[in-house]
Design an enzyme around this catalytic site. Structure first.
Site, PDB file in Angstrom:
ATOM      1  N   ARG A  25       0.821  -1.227   0.000  1.00 39.61           N
ATOM      2  CA  ARG A  25       0.000   0.000   0.000  1.00 39.61           C
ATOM      3  C   ARG A  25       0.850   1.270   0.000  1.00 39.61           C
ATOM      4  NH1 ARG A  25      -5.617  -0.996   1.668  1.00 39.61           N
ATOM      5  NH2 ARG A  25      -6.018  -2.905   0.534  1.00 39.61           N
ATOM      6  N   ARG A  29      -3.436   6.527   1.093  1.00 40.00           N
ATOM      7  CA  ARG A  29      -3.990   7.732   1.720  1.00 40.00           C
ATOM      8  C   ARG A  29      -3.090   8.422   2.737  1.00 40.00           C
ATOM      9  NH1 ARG A  29      -9.462   5.061   3.475  1.00 40.00           N
ATOM     10  NH2 ARG A  29      -8.008   3.308   3.422  1.00 40.00           N
ATOM     11  N   ARG A  38      -6.429  11.252  -6.200  1.00 36.81           N
ATOM     12  CA  ARG A  38      -7.694  10.543  -6.001  1.00 36.81           C
ATOM     13  C   ARG A  38      -8.861  11.523  -6.131  1.00 36.81           C
ATOM     14  NH1 ARG A  38     -11.390   9.002  -2.406  1.00 36.81           N
ATOM     15  NH2 ARG A  38     -11.861   6.806  -2.002  1.00 36.81           N
ATOM     16  N   ASP A  75      -6.798  -2.937  -7.616  1.00 38.05           N
ATOM     17  CA  ASP A  75      -7.333  -3.570  -6.412  1.00 38.05           C
ATOM     18  C   ASP A  75      -7.690  -5.019  -6.713  1.00 38.05           C
ATOM     19  OD1 ASP A  75      -8.227  -2.690  -3.556  1.00 38.05           O
ATOM     20  OD2 ASP A  75      -9.730  -4.111  -4.262  1.00 38.05           O
ATOM     21  N   TYR A 152     -14.823 -12.018  -0.295  1.00 35.70           N
ATOM     22  CA  TYR A 152     -15.510 -10.753  -0.614  1.00 35.70           C
ATOM     23  C   TYR A 152     -16.723 -10.999  -1.519  1.00 35.70           C
ATOM     24  CZ  TYR A 152     -11.653  -8.186   1.488  1.00 35.70           C
ATOM     25  OH  TYR A 152     -10.737  -7.690   2.381  1.00 35.70           O
TER      26      TYR A 152
HETATM   27  O1  1CP Z   1       0.148   0.171  -3.081  1.00 33.93           O
HETATM   28  C1  1CP Z   1      -0.294  -0.974  -3.232  1.00 33.93           C
HETATM   29  O2  1CP Z   1      -0.099  -1.904  -2.434  1.00 33.93           O
HETATM   30  C2  1CP Z   1      -1.046  -1.244  -4.535  1.00 33.93           C
HETATM   31  C3  1CP Z   1      -2.419  -1.078  -4.583  1.00 33.93           C
HETATM   32  C4  1CP Z   1      -3.360  -1.998  -3.815  1.00 33.93           C
HETATM   33  C5  1CP Z   1      -3.272  -3.374  -3.502  1.00 33.93           C
HETATM   34  C6  1CP Z   1      -2.114  -4.312  -3.723  1.00 33.93           C
HETATM   35  C7  1CP Z   1      -4.621  -1.548  -3.346  1.00 33.93           C
HETATM   36  C8  1CP Z   1      -5.103  -0.151  -3.437  1.00 33.93           C
HETATM   37  N1  1CP Z   1      -5.311  -2.626  -2.858  1.00 33.93           N
HETATM   38  C9  1CP Z   1      -4.517  -3.741  -2.914  1.00 33.93           C
HETATM   39  C10 1CP Z   1      -4.858  -5.117  -2.540  1.00 33.93           C
HETATM   40  C11 1CP Z   1      -6.046  -5.373  -1.702  1.00 33.93           C
HETATM   41  N2  1CP Z   1      -7.293  -4.795  -1.764  1.00 33.93           N
HETATM   42  C12 1CP Z   1      -6.099  -6.397  -0.729  1.00 33.93           C
HETATM   43  C13 1CP Z   1      -4.970  -7.352  -0.446  1.00 33.93           C
HETATM   44  C14 1CP Z   1      -3.912  -6.748   0.391  1.00 33.93           C
HETATM   45  C15 1CP Z   1      -4.292  -6.381   1.802  1.00 33.93           C
HETATM   46  O3  1CP Z   1      -4.640  -7.302   2.586  1.00 33.93           O
HETATM   47  O4  1CP Z   1      -4.198  -5.194   2.116  1.00 33.93           O
HETATM   48  C16 1CP Z   1      -7.391  -6.390  -0.168  1.00 33.93           C
HETATM   49  C17 1CP Z   1      -7.909  -7.295   0.930  1.00 33.93           C
HETATM   50  C18 1CP Z   1      -8.129  -5.367  -0.832  1.00 33.93           C
HETATM   51  C19 1CP Z   1      -9.548  -5.041  -0.607  1.00 33.93           C
HETATM   52  C20 1CP Z   1      -9.700  -3.626  -0.247  1.00 33.93           C
HETATM   53  N3  1CP Z   1      -9.561  -2.589  -1.137  1.00 33.93           N
HETATM   54  C21 1CP Z   1      -9.925  -3.076   1.031  1.00 33.93           C
HETATM   55  C22 1CP Z   1     -10.082  -3.870   2.311  1.00 33.93           C
HETATM   56  C23 1CP Z   1     -11.500  -3.925   2.660  1.00 33.93           C
HETATM   57  C24 1CP Z   1     -11.909  -4.773   3.851  1.00 33.93           C
HETATM   58  O5  1CP Z   1     -12.743  -4.246   4.599  1.00 33.93           O
HETATM   59  O6  1CP Z   1     -11.503  -5.938   4.005  1.00 33.93           O
HETATM   60  C25 1CP Z   1      -9.978  -1.676   0.886  1.00 33.93           C
HETATM   61  C26 1CP Z   1     -10.246  -0.636   1.927  1.00 33.93           C
HETATM   62  C27 1CP Z   1      -9.712  -1.397  -0.502  1.00 33.93           C
HETATM   63  C28 1CP Z   1      -9.582  -0.058  -1.143  1.00 33.93           C
HETATM   64  C29 1CP Z   1      -8.208   0.318  -1.520  1.00 33.93           C
HETATM   65  N4  1CP Z   1      -7.389  -0.412  -2.354  1.00 33.93           N
HETATM   66  C30 1CP Z   1      -6.198   0.251  -2.551  1.00 33.93           C
HETATM   67  C31 1CP Z   1      -6.266   1.470  -1.797  1.00 33.93           C
HETATM   68  C32 1CP Z   1      -5.185   2.529  -1.747  1.00 33.93           C
HETATM   69  C33 1CP Z   1      -7.518   1.502  -1.153  1.00 33.93           C
HETATM   70  C34 1CP Z   1      -8.071   2.627  -0.305  1.00 33.93           C
HETATM   71  C35 1CP Z   1      -9.028   3.358  -1.157  1.00 33.93           C
HETATM   72  C36 1CP Z   1      -9.096   4.824  -1.020  1.00 33.93           C
HETATM   73  O7  1CP Z   1      -8.282   5.581  -1.584  1.00 33.93           O
HETATM   74  O8  1CP Z   1     -10.050   5.258  -0.354  1.00 33.93           O
END
Ligand code: 1CP
Length: 344
Positions: A25, A29, A38, A75, A152
């Site tokens: 990540r 943010r 964003r 994502d 999911y």
């Molecule tokens: O920088 C990086 O790592 C690359 C981008 C990336 C990756 C690899 C994002 C951007 N998401 C992911 C993978 C991802 N997405 C995973 C696997 C890794 C982990 O466990 O963190 C999972 C479970 C998700 C699902 C997801 N997407 C969640 C979790 C939700 C939950 O309640 O379980 C969330 C909040 C997101 C949104 C998201 N994805 C990425 C970002 C930067 C964000 C935040 C969104 C925003 O800007 O508001």
């Protein structure tokens, strides 16, 4: 010719004096420039599907910190959307999807045939990055592992214990297995296209692997990873693959050998000394600083970083956090971590 990129050298099994480093990540943010882009995109999914902006946020942490790898900005939930699930994000809460609780729900999905129509912009982001990244920076593509993606798709959201997915796999194994097969096939195709567009490494995120125990871990975390990795390796033998069965505990032991992964990423619930002994003995490992240090910083961040570097210094290692950096992290703390790694 052997690569000069440090991440590729570590993935090939080389022990480097200074471990290469990137952060899960790393585009996110906690960075003001991410929030600005964003806002320009309007919402998170538009950011993912607008190649110029997705490439821009991928590059931001490389410019600011000079990490050794960039990870494609996308994502894991884009694949379910490409398979035909509805997907939206509620700001401050997280993702929502249409749910799968029966064979009828599964039959409503489009399946794997048309996924690249939806995912085309992601491959375009990869190609832009291939041209724009500094020549020493490795580009990592990724997808979610089938179990995590299924959790999911079944629940329609993130869940603390993945109860709806566990219920479906025990109560309606036929539907559950058909869903896992569809995600597995889609993931292979999605990652192949990322590689063909220019991804040099791919990572499989199984964020919820820790809730699978015993035989269920073998069946739903290890076996799908093995299938995805062996199929990708047959097509793209020179592209290293990182597997992340998060919170697998003892399940980390032997995971690389059993699945064919070139590297196992380790979360911060296990100690670096334990992982060096039991996992790094098989090859490259990635990890595993607790992301909360990026909020608290100070001497503890520095001493923990150095402790992890030292614990893994006897073998191939890519420094990373044990999970993603959080929005509350202080961007200055990333500099402290990098200094502790690069100027010990
Ligand atoms: O920088 C990086 O790592 C690359 C981008 C990336 C990756 C690899 C994002 C951007 N998401 C992911 C993978 C991802 N997405 C995973 C696997 C890794 C982990 O466990 O963190 C999972 C479970 C998700 C699902 C997801 N997407 C969640 C979790 C939700 C939950 O309640 O379980 C969330 C909040 C997101 C949104 C998201 N994805 C990425 C970002 C930067 C964000 C935040 C969104 C925003 O800007 O508001």
């Amino acid at each position: 010719m052997a690569s000069t990129k440090t991440i590729l050298r570590a993935l090939a099994g080389e022990t480097l004096k200074t471990p290469p480093v990137w952060m899960m990540r790393q585009a996110g943010r906690y960075l003001p420039e991410y929030k600005a882009t964003r806002a320009q995109a309007g919402d998170f999914l538009s950011l993912c599907y607008t190649p110029d902006l997705a490439a821009e946020v991928t590059l931001q942490p490389i410019r600011r910190y000079g990490f050794d790898a960039a990870i494609l900005f996308a994502d894991i939930l884009l694949l379910p959307q490409a398979l035909g699930a509805d997907l939206w994000f509620i700001t401050g809460e997280g993702p929502r999807l249409s749910t799968i609780s029966s064979g009828d729900d599964l039959a409503k999905l489009k399946g794997t045939d048309g996924i690249h129509e939806t995912l085309g912009p992601i491959y375009e982001t990869v190609s832009i990055l291939t041209n724009e990244l500094p020549k020493e920076t490795t580009l990592i593509g990724f997808a979610g592992a089938p179990w995590t993606v299924a959790t999911y798709m079944i629940a329609g959201r993130g869940t603390p214990d993945q109860a709806p997915a566990h219920a479906l796999r025990t109560e309606d194994p036929e539907t559950f297995d058909a869903l896992m097969d569809m995600i597995t096939e889609g993931t292979i195709s999605y990652l192949s296209h990322q590689i063909e567009a220019g991804a040099e490494v791919v990572k499989l995120f199984d964020s919820w692997a820790g809730s699978l125990k015993g035989d269920a871990f073998t069946r739903y975390a290890l076996e799908p990873a093995k299938k995805i990795i062996s199929t990708l390796k047959a097509k793209h033998p020179n592209v290293p693959i990182i597997a992340f069965p998060r919170e697998a505990g003892d399940g980390y032991v032997g995971f690389a050998k059993a699945t064919g992964a070139d590297c196992v990423a380790i979360d911060n619930s296990v100690s670096a000394d334990w992982a060096a002994q039991n996992v790094q003995s098989d090859g490259c490992v990635q990890g595993n600083l607790d992301p909360s240090h990026m909020i608290t910083g100070g001497d503890e961040l520095i001493s923990e970083t150095k402790r992890i570097v030292k614990a893994f210094s006897g073998g191939p290692h890519i420094f990373n956090l044990g999970h993603g950096i959080t929005p509350e992290a202080d961007p200055e703390n990333v500099h402290l971590m990098l200094d502790a790694i690069r100027n010990p």
